[in-house]
Scaffold this active site. Structure first.
Site, PDB file in Angstrom:
ATOM      1  CB  SER A 128      14.195 -84.928 -53.825  1.00 22.69           C
ATOM      2  OG  SER A 128      12.937 -85.561 -53.678  1.00 22.69           O
ATOM      3  CE  LYS A 165      12.295 -83.435 -50.363  1.00 27.19           C
ATOM      4  NZ  LYS A 165      11.380 -83.542 -51.531  1.00 27.19           N
TER       5      LYS A 165
END
EC number: 3.4.21.88
Length: 204
Positions: A128, A165
């Site tokens: 990610s 993230k």
């Protein structure tokens, strides 16, 4: 040290094992490992011996941190060269990220590589964050902190899973944005930030 001459057999075994572990692994043993090494089944008995060793000025302990048992003879060497940083595995429900049951291992990291504050290491799972240069299997060095500024890369806890993230706080929600064009951002009302990514280790 002269105090070593006053040690009983069991205390000397414990001190020798702590020194050996620091020398060979770069970090101190846990109380359970000490007990196994010297044949003591009771953790409280090991703790009693550690208190005696500390009273004699032979070790330094920090009861608030796991494995924080440093033989004072070796302390300058350990402090000047490397620090033992915990590697976090699965996060147990409701526990602080640095709770002992969450720690899989320890890695020795040069002190020059670390800034101020407490740190932990998280192994990256998935892709990610590939567009930020963070790849599956990388080890992230994370500075423990409870908040972050917009745009910083953080480790956040979602449903007791640690995720990496970019952090953005909006008016009424938090956006956790991946660095992968094929993935969508995650939006939540609130989130627990475990720390800010401060460095990266990669095996080639």
């Amino acid at each position: 040290m002269n105090n070593e001459l006053k040690l009983g057999k069991r205390q000397k075994q414990i001190l020798d094992f702590i020194k050996q572990s620091c020398k060979e692994k770069g970090y101190p043993p846990s109380v359970r490992e000490i007990g196994q090494a010297v044949g003591l089944k009771s953790s409280s008995t090991v703790h009693t011996h550690l208190v005696r060793l500390e009273e004699k000025g032979l070790i330094r302990r920090d009861p608030a941190k796991p494995r924080a048992i440093i033989p004072l003879d070796d302390e300058p060497l350990l402090q000047s060269e490397a620090l033992s940083v915990p590697v976090i595995g699965n996060v147990a429900a409701g526990s602080p990220i640095l709770a002992e049951q969450n720690i899989d291992n320890y890695l020795s990291i040069p002190v020059d590589f670390l800034g101020s504050g407490n740190h932990f290491i998280l192994k990256v799972k998935g892709d990610s964050m590939i567009e930020a240069g963070i790849l599956d299997g990388d080890y992230l060095i994370v500075r423990e902190q409870a908040d972050a500024s917009n745009g910083e890369i953080v480790v956040a806890l979602l449903d007791n899973e640690a995720t990496v993230k970019r952090f953005y706080r909006r008016d009424d929600y938090v956006e956790l944005r991946p660095e992968n064009a094929l993935m969508d951002p995650i939006t939540v009302n609130n989130v627990q930030v475990a720390g800010k990514v401060a460095g990266l280790l990669r095996r080639i």
